[in-house]
Motif scaffolding. Structure first.
Motif, short mmCIF file in Angstrom:
data_model
loop_
_atom_site.label_atom_id
_atom_site.label_comp_id
_atom_site.label_asym_id
_atom_site.label_seq_id
_atom_site.Cartn_x
_atom_site.Cartn_y
_atom_site.Cartn_z
N ARG A 72 0.84 -1.20 0.00
CA ARG A 72 0.00 0.00 0.00
C ARG A 72 0.88 1.26 0.00
NH1 ARG A 72 -3.15 -0.95 5.40
NH2 ARG A 72 -1.00 -1.47 5.94
N VAL A 73 0.73 2.06 -1.03
CA VAL A 73 1.47 3.32 -1.11
C VAL A 73 0.45 4.46 -1.05
CG1 VAL A 73 3.00 4.79 -2.47
CG2 VAL A 73 3.33 2.30 -2.45
N LEU A 74 0.57 5.29 -0.04
CA LEU A 74 -0.34 6.41 0.15
C LEU A 74 0.41 7.69 -0.17
CD1 LEU A 74 -3.05 7.55 1.18
CD2 LEU A 74 -2.11 7.43 3.51
N VAL A 75 -0.16 8.48 -1.07
CA VAL A 75 0.43 9.76 -1.49
C VAL A 75 -0.45 10.88 -0.96
CG1 VAL A 75 1.20 11.19 -3.42
CG2 VAL A 75 1.35 8.68 -3.58
N LEU A 76 0.11 11.72 -0.10
CA LEU A 76 -0.63 12.87 0.43
C LEU A 76 -0.26 14.10 -0.38
CD1 LEU A 76 -0.23 12.33 4.29
CD2 LEU A 76 -2.07 11.54 2.78
N GLY A 77 -1.23 14.60 -1.14
CA GLY A 77 -1.00 15.77 -1.97
C GLY A 77 -0.96 15.42 -3.43
N ARG A 130 -8.77 10.20 -3.54
CA ARG A 130 -9.76 10.52 -2.52
C ARG A 130 -9.65 11.99 -2.17
NH1 ARG A 130 -11.24 7.72 3.31
NH2 ARG A 130 -12.22 9.58 4.24
N GLN A 131 -10.77 12.70 -2.25
CA GLN A 131 -10.77 14.09 -1.81
C GLN A 131 -10.97 14.11 -0.31
OE1 GLN A 131 -13.61 16.67 -3.71
NE2 GLN A 131 -13.26 18.32 -2.23
N GLY A 132 -10.03 14.69 0.39
CA GLY A 132 -10.12 14.75 1.84
C GLY A 132 -8.90 15.46 2.41
N THR A 133 -9.04 15.91 3.64
CA THR A 133 -7.97 16.64 4.31
C THR A 133 -7.20 15.71 5.24
OG1 THR A 133 -9.25 18.69 4.24
CG2 THR A 133 -7.45 18.58 5.84
N VAL A 139 -4.07 8.36 -3.82
CA VAL A 139 -3.66 9.76 -3.73
C VAL A 139 -4.76 10.53 -3.01
CG1 VAL A 139 -3.03 11.85 -5.00
CG2 VAL A 139 -2.32 9.61 -5.86
N VAL A 140 -4.38 11.36 -2.05
CA VAL A 140 -5.34 12.14 -1.27
C VAL A 140 -5.01 13.62 -1.41
CG1 VAL A 140 -6.19 12.65 1.06
CG2 VAL A 140 -5.67 10.29 0.40
N ASP A 141 -6.03 14.43 -1.66
CA ASP A 141 -5.84 15.89 -1.67
C ASP A 141 -7.13 16.54 -1.17
OD1 ASP A 141 -3.62 17.85 -3.21
OD2 ASP A 141 -5.56 18.76 -2.80
N ALA A 142 -6.97 17.69 -0.53
CA ALA A 142 -8.12 18.36 0.08
C ALA A 142 -9.06 19.01 -0.91
CB ALA A 142 -7.63 19.40 1.09
#
Length: 381
Positions: A5-10, A75-78, A34-37
Motif C-alpha cells: 500500500r502506497v499512500l500519497v498525500l498531496g 480521494r478528496q479529503g484533508t 492519492v489524497v488531496d483536500a
C-alpha cells in the motif's frame, strides 16, 4: 498476497509525478491511493496570466476526481494527522493505513503570520484574489501599485517580480503606464538570493529599466487595502496593494514528528525522512544548500523528487537496489512582459550552486506555456 500500500498525500507537482511514475513502473502490482483536500488542480504560474487577462482559470484547471480514469485512485479529503509509528493517516476522521507514505502536501500561504495582520490588499498566491486583481488592474487609470513580499519563505521566488513585469507591460501596452507608479518591497537584501548574483542583476536591472522602484530589507508589519506598514514605523501608501504572505507546511505535517524546526528535512538525494518508509518531497521540505540558502520551493523540483521517490519504491518492491537520486538540478522561467521570458537553469547541489541566466526571448515564454500543457496532458490526459 496483499499488494503493498502506497499512500500519497498531496496531488500537486510532486504527488502527481510520484503516483504517475509508480503506476507506470508497477502497473497493478501496487495498491495506490492519492489524497488531496481540493478537487481542482491549477499551476501557480497561471495566476500571472490572470493579471493581464491572457488566460482564464478554467483553461488551466483540471479535476483531480478524474484521476481514477488514468488508474490513479483518488480521494478528496484533508489529511488531519500523520502517525508514522502506527503507519496511519487520519483523513476526515477515517484512518488510512500504508506500507509506504509519500508526503507531498506543499506549503500554504499564511496571511495570519504577518505580525499586524491583513485588512485588505490582494494575496498574489490565491487564484481567486489574483483573478480579482486582474479585474482591478484593468480598471485602474492612474495611481500607485505596491507589491510587498510580507514574509519568508514563499513558493516560486521569482513570482512577485514576474507579477510586476507583467503588470507594467500591460499598463504600457494600454497607454496607462505614465499615470501609474509601481514599487516592489522585499525583506531580503536582494531580489533572488538563492539564484545568485546573475539572476539578481537581471531582475533588478529589469526593474530599474522599467522604472519600478525596488526596496530591500523592508519588513512588512501590516497589510491594508491602501497601505503597508513597515516594522520601522514607516508606511508605504498605494491605490492597489498586492502582497505575498509567508508559507508554512499544513498542520498535519507540523504535528507529525517528521519536521526539524518548521519543515521536513529529508535526505536530499533520496527524500527519505527520519521515519521508516516515509518520504517527503516538494514545498513541504527544507533542503539546505552549500550557499547557506535552501532549495527553492518550485514545482520543477517537486516533480523530479516525486519521480525519484517513485522510481526507488518501484525498485524496492521488485527486489532491485534503489538507484535513483535527486541531483538538485532544475530550472524556471521568469516572465519579463512584452511576450518574453528568461530561463534560469541551476545545479543547486554544487558548491557553490551553479546558476545560469539566459537573455529574455519569446521562445522561453513559449517554453513556459508548453511546460504547463505537457504536464496537464501527462497527468490528466
Amino acid at each position: 498476497m496483499d499488494l503493498p500500500r502506497v499512500l500519497v498525500l498531496g496531488a500537486g507537482f510532486g504527488g502527481l509525478a510520484a503516483a504517475t511514475t509508480l503506476r507506470q513502473a508497477l502497473g497493478e502490482r501496487v495498491d495506490l491511493l492519492v489524497v488531496d483536500a481540493v478537487p481542482d488542480f491549477m499551476m501557480g504560474l497561471r495566476q500571472l496570466w490572470l493579471l493581464d487577462g491572457r488566460a482564464t482559470r478554467a483553461e488551466g484547471t483540471r479535476d483531480r476526481r478524474t484521476l481514477p480514469a488514468r488508474a490513479i485512485p483518488f480521494r478528496q479529503g484533508t489529511a488531519q494527522a500523520i502517525d508514522p509509528e502506527r503507519r496511519l493517516v487520519a483523513v476526515d476522521g477515517d484512518f488510512l493505513g500504508y506500507d509506504y507514505l509519500i508526503v507531498a502536501l506543499g506549503a500554504q500561504p499564511r496571511s495570519d503570520l504577518i505580525p499586524g495582520g491583513v485588512a485588505g490588499g490582494y494575496n498574489l498566491y490565491l487564484p481567486e484574489e489574483a483573478e480579482a486583481l486582474g479585474h482591478r488592474l484593468r480598471d485602474l487609470e492612474r495611481g500607485r501599485i505596491l507589491i510587498a513580499i510580507a514574509g519568508l519563505p514563499y513558493k516560486c521566488p521569482p513570482a512577485p517580480y514576474e507579477a510586476a513585469f507583467v503588470i507594467e507591460a500591460m499598463l504600457r501596452r494600454t497607454g496607462r503606464r505614465s499615470a501609474v507608479e509601481m514599487e516592489v518591497l522585499t525583506p531580503q537584501a536582494m531580489s533572488l538570493p538563492v539564484a545568485g548574483p546573475a539572476a539578481c542583476a537581471q531582475v533588478e536591472g529589469t526593474l530599474a529599466a522599467r522604472h519600478i522602484r525596488f526596496r530591500t530589507r523592508a519588513q512588512v508589519q501590516r497589510v491594508e487595502a491602501t497601505r503597508v506598514l513597515l516594522a520601522d514605523g514607516s508606511e508605504v501608501a498605494a491605490d492597489v496593494v498586492v502582497y505575498v504572505p509567508p508559507h508554512r507546511p499544513p498542520a498535519a505535517v507540523a504535528t507529525s514528528g517528521l519536521t526539524e524546526g518548521e519543515w521536513v528535512r529529508p535526505d536530499p538525494r533520496t527524500l527519505a525522512t527520519k521515519a521508516d518508509r516515509v518520504f517527503a518531497l516538494g514545498d513541504v521540505t527544507e533542503i539546505p544548500l552549500a550557499s547557506g540558502q535552501t532549495l527553492p520551493k518550485a514545482g520543477v523540483f517537486a516533480e523530479r523528487q516525486g519521480e525519484v521517490v517513485a522510481s526507488n519504491l518501484a525498485d524496492l518492491l521488485t527486489g532491485r537496489e534503489p538507484a535513483a537520486r535527486f541531483d538538485g538540478a532544475g530550472y524556471c522561467f521568469i516572465e519579463v512582459g512584452d511576450g518574453q521570458a528568461t530561463m534560469v537553469d541551476g545545479r543547486f547541489f554544487a558548491d557553490p550552486p551553479d546558476v545560469r541566466v539566459a537573455e529574455p526571448t519569446a521562445e522561453s515564454l513559449a517554453a513556459k506555456e508548453a511546460f504547463e500543457r505537457e504536464r496537464l496532458q501527462r497527468w490528466f490526459g
